[in-house]
Scaffold this motif. Structure first.
Motif, mmCIF file in Angstrom:
data_model
loop_
_atom_site.group_PDB
_atom_site.id
_atom_site.type_symbol
_atom_site.label_atom_id
_atom_site.label_comp_id
_atom_site.label_asym_id
_atom_site.label_seq_id
_atom_site.Cartn_x
_atom_site.Cartn_y
_atom_site.Cartn_z
ATOM 1 N N UNK B 185 59.258 45.849 27.641
ATOM 2 C CA UNK B 185 60.281 44.902 28.016
ATOM 3 C C UNK B 185 60.938 44.931 29.607
ATOM 4 N N UNK B 186 61.037 45.896 29.985
ATOM 5 C CA UNK B 186 61.586 45.891 31.470
ATOM 6 C C UNK B 186 60.224 45.446 32.243
ATOM 7 N N UNK B 187 59.093 45.723 32.147
ATOM 8 C CA UNK B 187 57.874 45.113 32.956
ATOM 9 C C UNK B 187 57.762 43.835 32.978
ATOM 10 N N UNK B 188 57.799 43.242 31.785
ATOM 11 C CA UNK B 188 57.717 42.005 31.500
ATOM 12 C C UNK B 188 58.688 41.319 32.022
ATOM 13 N N UNK B 189 60.135 41.537 31.807
ATOM 14 C CA UNK B 189 61.089 40.983 32.687
ATOM 15 C C UNK B 189 61.208 40.923 34.076
ATOM 16 N N UNK B 190 60.631 42.285 34.604
ATOM 17 C CA UNK B 190 60.393 42.186 35.979
ATOM 18 C C UNK B 190 59.326 41.255 36.361
ATOM 19 N N UNK B 191 58.376 40.582 35.793
ATOM 20 C CA UNK B 191 57.510 39.909 36.124
ATOM 21 C C UNK B 191 57.853 38.415 35.875
ATOM 22 N N UNK B 192 58.968 38.279 35.209
ATOM 23 C CA UNK B 192 59.687 36.794 35.151
ATOM 24 C C UNK B 192 59.605 36.348 33.890
ATOM 25 N N UNK B 193 59.140 37.073 32.729
ATOM 26 C CA UNK B 193 59.229 36.751 31.371
ATOM 27 C C UNK B 193 60.928 36.666 30.811
ATOM 28 N N UNK B 194 61.344 35.688 30.210
ATOM 29 C CA UNK B 194 62.599 35.656 29.573
ATOM 30 C C UNK B 194 62.524 36.417 28.050
ATOM 31 N N UNK B 195 63.295 37.461 28.044
ATOM 32 C CA UNK B 195 63.421 38.047 26.789
ATOM 33 C C UNK B 195 64.966 37.602 26.166
ATOM 34 N N UNK B 196 64.536 36.799 25.152
ATOM 35 C CA UNK B 196 65.859 36.005 24.516
ATOM 36 C C UNK B 196 66.270 36.879 23.115
ATOM 37 N N UNK B 197 67.157 37.374 23.190
ATOM 38 C CA UNK B 197 67.577 38.125 21.854
ATOM 39 C C UNK B 197 68.653 37.216 21.066
ATOM 40 N N UNK B 198 68.809 37.658 20.044
ATOM 41 C CA UNK B 198 69.917 36.834 18.970
ATOM 42 C C UNK B 198 69.394 35.232 19.136
ATOM 43 N N UNK B 199 68.152 34.950 18.955
ATOM 44 C CA UNK B 199 67.501 33.701 19.016
ATOM 45 C C UNK B 199 66.523 33.349 17.879
ATOM 46 N N UNK B 200 67.192 33.152 16.603
ATOM 47 C CA UNK B 200 66.160 32.911 15.729
ATOM 48 C C UNK B 200 65.585 31.511 15.661
ATOM 49 N N UNK B 201 64.318 31.622 15.347
ATOM 50 C CA UNK B 201 63.475 30.519 15.143
ATOM 51 C C UNK B 201 63.774 29.992 13.751
ATOM 52 N N UNK B 202 64.065 28.873 13.795
ATOM 53 C CA UNK B 202 64.416 28.062 12.420
ATOM 54 C C UNK B 202 63.341 26.939 12.108
ATOM 55 N N UNK B 203 62.665 26.508 13.029
ATOM 56 C CA UNK B 203 61.498 25.538 12.775
ATOM 57 C C UNK B 203 60.637 25.593 14.045
#
Lengths: 105, 409
Positions: B185-203
């Protein structure tokens, strides 16, 4: 005291193990049963007509719902009969008493 | 900001990545912020330069099966396709702490698979040979060697299922699963990836047979490509796009004892009496076995499963009789018909799945992320993932690890 709590937990259907309503023997502990997966999956009526894709559907694909699921159980260590039951895959509650009529395999 | 409680402990995870709000659109949206999803995001950014990526997680990062596994790592699978992908994964593990600059407590203490019957011996020896042909380290151990490597195993011929020998993979071992997730997570975040928690896919939005984005509890998000990496919930997410997967979701339970002094130097698995046991760095004995028989999304199972695995553990390790069980739990695992993963394209264009890892996903985290990232980047299957495409259920080219691998894997 301990016995009372034990009984209550069983009745809630949410602890220890499933309490499975065998239509012939009544509610019995899960260890007496074997699971048969989705109910109502019939052998193809005309097997020769199926192509590989349709065979794959029949052999490998089963419903996997989050919620009510009609499924097969066999009372292996009891009356040894198969039956269908509907269970909630989130609460593990059996939703309706199973009928004793011969179910679809 | 309070300092870490000890200079020897890693940073608190909340400080390791941003918690951004979702943007309206991404090149790639990954559904599922477990180990495989996080690894996929990291390798997308690192190997393919695709950084406009979101990982959407319904709960918190790595709170599903990544928090519930027994952390065993090995690659001693029988079939060529399995050996290839799991060995690729193991090689990635071996350089992971350096690559991610994070100590994930990867410990190559060896994995032993016990044989209790003539059939087990034949299967084990065959597997050792198959492993060696595939470049996977494997040895056959006689009783004296088992005793030398793990003196606490009961090798008495009087036991109900006497140990007759074992396979051993010295490069196998364990890692600390939370740290693995945080490192990715830390490495992906550092490369610019958005880690979005509390975000449920509903469709999942599908237009003219093509996935164009997802609807979430935090609004719609457009996506060039969508990857479903949702483990036990893969069926539910895929169904949002009308895609049926040949998966059944089951509880898989595990347990830990209280913390003990170091007594168990390796990882021991037994298919016949059916338990696998290691000792975590902190000191607890970690045990697991097979799935509960019934379909479930409840993250709990039946107690007789725990009873059976403890009985098996006591058969192998009589000294564990005094250890107290501290905690049991269950994860929801997505089991495929041949106990091998399903990776690849779906009938919906730009929608990809990586699922069906079932009971054996943790060890595959780096390799799974690697091939899924390559697949999402190219829009076509990575070479190692090709045997794992959907089509095998139609062609019959199954990778039958139910019978071939350790039962519990």
């Amino acid at each position: 005291m301990a016995l009372g709590r034990h009984t209550a937990r069983w009745a809630s259907g949410s602890a220890l193990m499933l309490l499975i309503p065998c239509p012939w023997c009544g509610p019995r502990a899960e260890i007496e049963f074997r699971y048969g997966g989705q109910a109502g999956v019939a052998y193809p009526a005309d097997p020769d007509a199926l192509d590989d894709e349709a065979w794959a559907r029949y052999v490998f694909f089963r419903d996997n719902p989050k919620g009510q699921f009609a499924e097969r159980w066999v009372h292996a260590a009891g009356c040894r009969r198969w039956f269908d039951a509907t269970r909630d895959t989130v609460t593990h509650e059996f939703l309706e008493p199973a009928g004793t009529e011969e179910p679809v395999p | 900001m309070p300092a870490s409680p000890s200079p020897h402990l890693p940073d608190h995870p909340a400080h390791l990545w941003r918690n951004p709000d979702p943007k309206p659109a991404y090149d790639v949206v990954i559904i599922g912020g477990g180990g495989h999803g996080l690894a996929t995001a990291y390798y997308l950014a690192k190997n393919h330069g695709i950084t406009n990526v979101a990982v959407l997680e319904r709960g918190w990062l790595a709170g599903g099966n990544m928090a519930r596994n027994t952390a065993i790592i090995r690659s001693n699978y029988l079939w060529d396709e399995s050996a290839a992908i799991y060995e690729h994964s193991l090689k990635l593990w071996e350089k992971l702490p350096d690559e991610l600059d994070y100590d994930v407590l990867f410990s190559q203490r060896g994995v032993m698979n016990l044989a209790h019957s003539l059939g087990d011996i034949r299967e084990g020896r065959r597997r050792v040979s198959a492993n060696r042909l595939n470049g996977v380290d494997a040895e056959w151990l006689e009783l004296d060697e088992i005793n030398r490597l793990c003196p606490i195993i009961n090798l008495s011929p009087e036991s109900r299922y006497p140990v007759l020998g074992a396979t051993f993979q010295p490069r196998g071992g364990i890692a600390k699963h939370d740290l693995v997730a945080w490192a990715y997570a830390r490495a992906a975040d550092a490369l610019g990836v958005d880690l979005i928690q509390g975000c449920e896919v509903i469709g999942i939005d599908v237009v003219d047979g093509r996935a164009t984005g997802v609807r979430t509890s935090r609004g719609p998000i457009a996506a060039g490509r969508v990857g479903i990496v949702a483990a036990g919930h893969a069926s539910i997410v895929a169904a949002m796009a009308g895609v049926a997967l040949p998966l059944q979701s089951h509880p898989l339970q595990a347990l830990v004892t209280e913390l003990l002094e170091p007594i168990h130097p390796t990882v021991v698995m037994s298919n016949a009496v059916h338990v696998y046991v290691s000792q975590a760095h902190k000191g607890e004995l970690v045990m697991g076995a097979g799935i509960d028989s019934y379909n479930s999304y409840a993250q709990r199972g039946s107690f007789h499963i725990i009873e059976h695995q403890l009985a098996a553990a006591l058969e192998l390790f009589p000294m564990f009789a005094r250890a107290h069980v501290l905690r049991t739990w269950a994860g929801i695992v997505d089991v495929s018909p041949d106990a091998s993963p399903i990776i690849g394209a779906t009938p919906v264009e730009n929608l990809f799945v990586n699922c069906g890892w079932g009971t054996g996903g943790f060890k595959a985290t780096p390799g799974s992320g690697w091939v899924m990232a390559a697949t999402l980047a190219a829009g076509s299957l990575h070479e190692l993932a090709r045997p794992y495409a959907f089509e095998r259920f139609t062609t019959g080219a199954l990778i039958d690890e139910h019978g071939a691998a350790a039962v519990a894997h």
